[in-house]
Motif scaffolding. Structure first.
Motif, PDB file in Angstrom:
ATOM      1  N   SER A 147       2.423   5.921  -4.228  1.00  0.00           N
ATOM      2  CA  SER A 147       1.244   5.072  -4.199  1.00  0.00           C
ATOM      3  C   SER A 147       0.438   5.393  -2.945  1.00  0.00           C
ATOM      4  N   SER A 148      -0.643   4.667  -2.742  1.00  0.00           N
ATOM      5  CA  SER A 148      -1.439   4.935  -1.543  1.00  0.00           C
ATOM      6  C   SER A 148      -2.296   3.727  -1.204  1.00  0.00           C
ATOM      7  N   LEU A 149      -2.907   3.798  -0.044  1.00  0.00           N
ATOM      8  CA  LEU A 149      -3.727   2.698   0.461  1.00  0.00           C
ATOM      9  C   LEU A 149      -5.124   2.699  -0.160  1.00  0.00           C
ATOM     10  N   GLY A 150      -5.579   3.895  -0.560  1.00  0.00           N
ATOM     11  CA  GLY A 150      -6.981   4.130  -0.902  1.00  0.00           C
ATOM     12  C   GLY A 150      -7.568   3.173  -1.916  1.00  0.00           C
ATOM     13  N   LYS A 151      -6.884   2.993  -3.053  1.00  0.00           N
ATOM     14  CA  LYS A 151      -7.440   2.169  -4.134  1.00  0.00           C
ATOM     15  C   LYS A 151      -7.261   0.686  -3.813  1.00  0.00           C
ATOM     16  N   THR A 152      -6.097   0.322  -3.298  1.00  0.00           N
ATOM     17  CA  THR A 152      -5.771  -1.095  -3.102  1.00  0.00           C
ATOM     18  C   THR A 152      -6.603  -1.721  -1.980  1.00  0.00           C
ATOM     19  N   VAL A 183       6.294   9.146 -10.490  1.00  0.00           N
ATOM     20  CA  VAL A 183       5.392   8.144 -11.046  1.00  0.00           C
ATOM     21  C   VAL A 183       4.286   7.813 -10.048  1.00  0.00           C
ATOM     22  N   ASP A 184       3.066   8.080 -10.483  1.00  0.00           N
ATOM     23  CA  ASP A 184       1.876   7.864  -9.661  1.00  0.00           C
ATOM     24  C   ASP A 184       1.364   6.450  -9.958  1.00  0.00           C
ATOM     25  N   GLU A 185       1.499   5.563  -8.973  1.00  0.00           N
ATOM     26  CA  GLU A 185       1.168   4.144  -9.183  1.00  0.00           C
ATOM     27  C   GLU A 185       0.019   3.695  -8.279  1.00  0.00           C
ATOM     28  N   VAL A 186      -0.938   4.585  -8.022  1.00  0.00           N
ATOM     29  CA  VAL A 186      -1.984   4.238  -7.048  1.00  0.00           C
ATOM     30  C   VAL A 186      -2.844   3.038  -7.474  1.00  0.00           C
ATOM     31  N   TYR A 187      -2.861   2.740  -8.798  1.00  0.00           N
ATOM     32  CA  TYR A 187      -3.643   1.569  -9.254  1.00  0.00           C
ATOM     33  C   TYR A 187      -2.745   0.366  -9.519  1.00  0.00           C
ATOM     34  N   GLU A 188      -1.583   0.308  -8.894  1.00  0.00           N
ATOM     35  CA  GLU A 188      -0.582  -0.725  -9.206  1.00  0.00           C
ATOM     36  C   GLU A 188      -1.132  -2.150  -9.110  1.00  0.00           C
ATOM     37  N   HIS A 207      -3.078   3.921 -15.720  1.00  0.00           N
ATOM     38  CA  HIS A 207      -3.428   5.319 -15.951  1.00  0.00           C
ATOM     39  C   HIS A 207      -4.930   5.605 -15.841  1.00  0.00           C
ATOM     40  N   ASN A 208      -5.247   6.558 -14.977  1.00  0.00           N
ATOM     41  CA  ASN A 208      -6.593   7.098 -14.864  1.00  0.00           C
ATOM     42  C   ASN A 208      -6.647   8.318 -15.780  1.00  0.00           C
ATOM     43  N   PRO A 209      -7.592   8.471 -16.681  1.00  0.00           N
ATOM     44  CA  PRO A 209      -8.816   7.697 -16.844  1.00  0.00           C
ATOM     45  C   PRO A 209      -8.799   6.685 -17.994  1.00  0.00           C
ATOM     46  N   TYR A 212      -5.079  13.754 -17.573  1.00  0.00           N
ATOM     47  CA  TYR A 212      -4.319  13.672 -16.328  1.00  0.00           C
ATOM     48  C   TYR A 212      -5.246  13.646 -15.103  1.00  0.00           C
ATOM     49  N   TYR A 213      -4.701  13.133 -13.998  1.00  0.00           N
ATOM     50  CA  TYR A 213      -5.383  13.256 -12.701  1.00  0.00           C
ATOM     51  C   TYR A 213      -5.407  14.745 -12.362  1.00  0.00           C
ATOM     52  N   ASP A 214      -6.542  15.233 -11.863  1.00  0.00           N
ATOM     53  CA  ASP A 214      -6.746  16.682 -11.876  1.00  0.00           C
ATOM     54  C   ASP A 214      -5.870  17.502 -10.936  1.00  0.00           C
ATOM     55  N   GLY A 229      -2.250  10.773   1.671  1.00  0.00           N
ATOM     56  CA  GLY A 229      -2.708  10.278   0.371  1.00  0.00           C
ATOM     57  C   GLY A 229      -1.673  10.560  -0.712  1.00  0.00           C
ATOM     58  N   ALA A 230      -1.919   9.949  -1.890  1.00  0.00           N
ATOM     59  CA  ALA A 230      -1.003  10.169  -3.020  1.00  0.00           C
ATOM     60  C   ALA A 230      -1.050  11.624  -3.471  1.00  0.00           C
ATOM     61  N   THR A 231      -2.209  12.257  -3.324  1.00  0.00           N
ATOM     62  CA  THR A 231      -2.347  13.647  -3.781  1.00  0.00           C
ATOM     63  C   THR A 231      -1.324  14.547  -3.092  1.00  0.00           C
ATOM     64  N   GLU A 232      -1.146  14.350  -1.788  1.00  0.00           N
ATOM     65  CA  GLU A 232      -0.163  15.181  -1.088  1.00  0.00           C
ATOM     66  C   GLU A 232       1.258  14.785  -1.495  1.00  0.00           C
ATOM     67  N   TRP A 234      -9.256   7.316   3.878  1.00  0.00           N
ATOM     68  CA  TRP A 234      -8.249   7.244   4.938  1.00  0.00           C
ATOM     69  C   TRP A 234      -7.052   8.150   4.642  1.00  0.00           C
ATOM     70  N   LYS A 235      -6.841   8.391   3.380  1.00  0.00           N
ATOM     71  CA  LYS A 235      -5.781   9.306   2.953  1.00  0.00           C
ATOM     72  C   LYS A 235      -4.410   8.937   3.532  1.00  0.00           C
ATOM     73  N   VAL A 236      -4.005   7.719   3.262  1.00  0.00           N
ATOM     74  CA  VAL A 236      -2.638   7.309   3.621  1.00  0.00           C
ATOM     75  C   VAL A 236      -1.900   7.014   2.309  1.00  0.00           C
TER      76      VAL A 236
HETATM   77  C1  LIG Z   1      -4.152   8.801 -10.725  1.00  0.00           C
HETATM   78  C2  LIG Z   1      -4.535   9.149  -9.327  1.00  0.00           C
HETATM   79  N1  LIG Z   1      -3.592   9.594  -8.490  1.00  0.00           N
HETATM   80  C3  LIG Z   1      -3.894   9.921  -7.218  1.00  0.00           C
HETATM   81  C4  LIG Z   1      -5.174   9.794  -6.728  1.00  0.00           C
HETATM   82  C5  LIG Z   1      -5.477  10.186  -5.315  1.00  0.00           C
HETATM   83  O1  LIG Z   1      -4.934   9.329  -4.409  1.00  0.00           O
HETATM   84  P1  LIG Z   1      -5.170   9.596  -2.843  1.00  0.00           P
HETATM   85  O2  LIG Z   1      -6.630   9.427  -2.571  1.00  0.00           O
HETATM   86  O3  LIG Z   1      -4.313   8.606  -2.182  1.00  0.00           O
HETATM   87  O4  LIG Z   1      -4.741  11.015  -2.604  1.00  0.00           O
HETATM   88  C6  LIG Z   1      -6.182   9.335  -7.567  1.00  0.00           C
HETATM   89  C7  LIG Z   1      -7.584   9.243  -7.078  1.00  0.00           C
HETATM   90  O5  LIG Z   1      -8.528   9.204  -7.820  1.00  0.00           O
HETATM   91  C8  LIG Z   1      -5.855   8.999  -8.895  1.00  0.00           C
HETATM   92  O6  LIG Z   1      -6.790   8.553  -9.743  1.00  0.00           O
END
Ligand SMILES: Cc1ncc(COP(=O)(O)O)c(C=O)c1O
Length: 384
Positions: A228-233, A197-202, A169-171, A120-122, A95-98, A239-241
């Motif tokens: 980025s990651s698969l989760g949101k898209t 740069v965290d682009e998970v919502y690209e 940007h979340n939130p 920020y993302y927590d 996942g993007a978190t890792e 799945w955490k990829v």
């Molecule tokens: C800004 C942001 N980055 C990363 C993540 C987590 O991504 P992943 O589930 O791929 O670890 C989230 C999930 O809410 C998010 O909002």
């Protein structure tokens, strides 16, 4: 005496855990946590089943299965014209978190300063603190969340090593404009700072907003880690990829962190992820259109309930300004909403180092079935 190590003692329980427990207890419609409550695409399920049936069961390479790295490179080239080498410039993560954690561990030394944008993302702050870094905060202000370049410039010092940016940007739902990104790029280059740069919502963007990866701006490819990651898209947050894209030199640093956090990811999911990322442009267009109609529905529902939503340009979150309501803060409002109205939202003060900065806001997630959004809309009427 506590057995708990000092480095984790101050982290506290996640706000999502608390609000989800409260939502369950009161059978509230949960617009708190940002995960889809609808199925993922069939072609993705079939790809995962096929991967397991093909016995893709053993450790993938630590930096990810070759086919997935190839699909990430192809997607970056076709969407953004960004050409990269899948062998030396991609690390597949849990996942993007890792990816964020591995990048920060691999690039930040104790005492280095790291610029973070808040809310920020927590996971950003704990990741910086575990690495021994010192967070420096830039606070976005509602309702337009625009970037004040002078205020940002004032945060840079000789000790700044990294800047962590999230767009869309979340939130807040802010999508950095190209001008804002150019200003960030200039500051990073002037101060020899690396951008993560965290682009998970690209791919979740609305109206005329356009997502521009910072890495494509002149001079930034060699000083940017794009995550980025698969989760949101693809609606598969479980799945955490995820992945981190960077120059070979930066990839080597990210990889050092990654190899001893998880060593390797989940082989059949990586294989299915590769199939997903080979999707046509049509998939991404439909995704954005689907979320745009959910956004518009929730916007109307919140307004009809007498609330003041701030229109997001990307992501599947919507902030509401609660300053004209009679609540002591966002936590009191979200508790009331969950327990008395039956709709759960997240109090954003948890996403600021000074909770007061978020105390007049509430965050709603609309990555939900139409029936879920309708149930929430009906209950929200009680607010009037
Ligand atoms: C800004 C942001 N980055 C990363 C993540 C987590 O991504 P992943 O589930 O791929 O670890 C989230 C999930 O809410 C998010 O909002």
């Amino acid at each position: 005496m506590s057995y708990m190590a000092r480095r984790v003692r101050n982290f506290g329980a996640s706000i999502f855990y608390e609000m989800t427990a409260l939502a369950n207890q009161h059978q509230a419609v949960n617009l708190g946590q940002g995960f889809p409550d609808f199925p993922c695409p069939d072609f993705l399920k079939q790809a995962a089943v096929a991967a397991i049936q093909q016995d893709i069961n053993q450790y993938p390479p630590s930096n990810g299965r070759a086919r997935l790295r190839e699909s990430i490179a192809r997607k970056m080239a076709s969407h953004y014209g960004f050409v990269l080498d899948p062998e030396t410039e991609v690390t597949v993560t849990h996942g993007a978190t890792e990816a964020i954690f591995a990048s920060i561990l691999g690039l930040v030394d104790p005492g280095d300063e790291v610029i973070l944008f808040e809310p920020y993302y927590d996971s950003y702050v704990p990741s910086v603190e575990i690495a021994g870094g010192i967070p420096r905060y830039y606070t976005f202000r509602p309702p337009d969340w625009s970037l004040d370049v002078d205020r940002l410039a004032a945060l840079f010092s000789a000790r700044t090593k990294l800047l962590v940016l999230n767009t869309p940007h979340n939130p807040t739902g802010k999508v950095f404009t190209e001008d804002e990104l150019r200003a960030v790029a200039e500051l990073c280059q002037a101060h020899d700072v690396i951008a993560v740069v965290d682009e998970v919502y690209e791919h979740i963007i609305y109206d005329d907003a356009r997502h521009v990866p910072l890495a494509v701006l002149p001079g930034m490819a060699e000083r940017t880690v794009t995550i980025s990651s698969l989760g949101k898209t693809f609606s598969v947050t479980g799945w955490k990829v995820g992945w981190a894209i960077a120059s070979p030199e930066l990839t080597a640093a990210v990889f050092r962190g990654h190899q001893f956090i998880v060593f390797a990811g989940v082989a059949p999911m990586q294989e299915a992820a590769a199939t997903a990322l080979f999707s046509s442009d049509e998939y991404y267009r439909e995704l954005a259109a689907m979320y745009q109609s959910k956004r518009d529905f929730l916007l109307a529902a919140l307004r009809a309930a007498g609330l003041q939503p701030i229109i997001p340009r990307g992501t599947y979150f919507m902030m509401v300004d609660i300053s004209d309501l009679d609540f002591s803060d966002d936590v009191a409002f979200c508790r009331y909403l969950t327990t008395q109205i039956g709709v759960a939202a997240i109090p954003p003060s948890a996403f600021y180092h000074d909770p007061a900065n978020g105390s007049q806001l509430a965050r709603f997630a609309f990555c939900k079935l139409q029936s879920t959004l309708e149930a929430a809309a009906e209950r929200l009427q009680k607010l009037k």
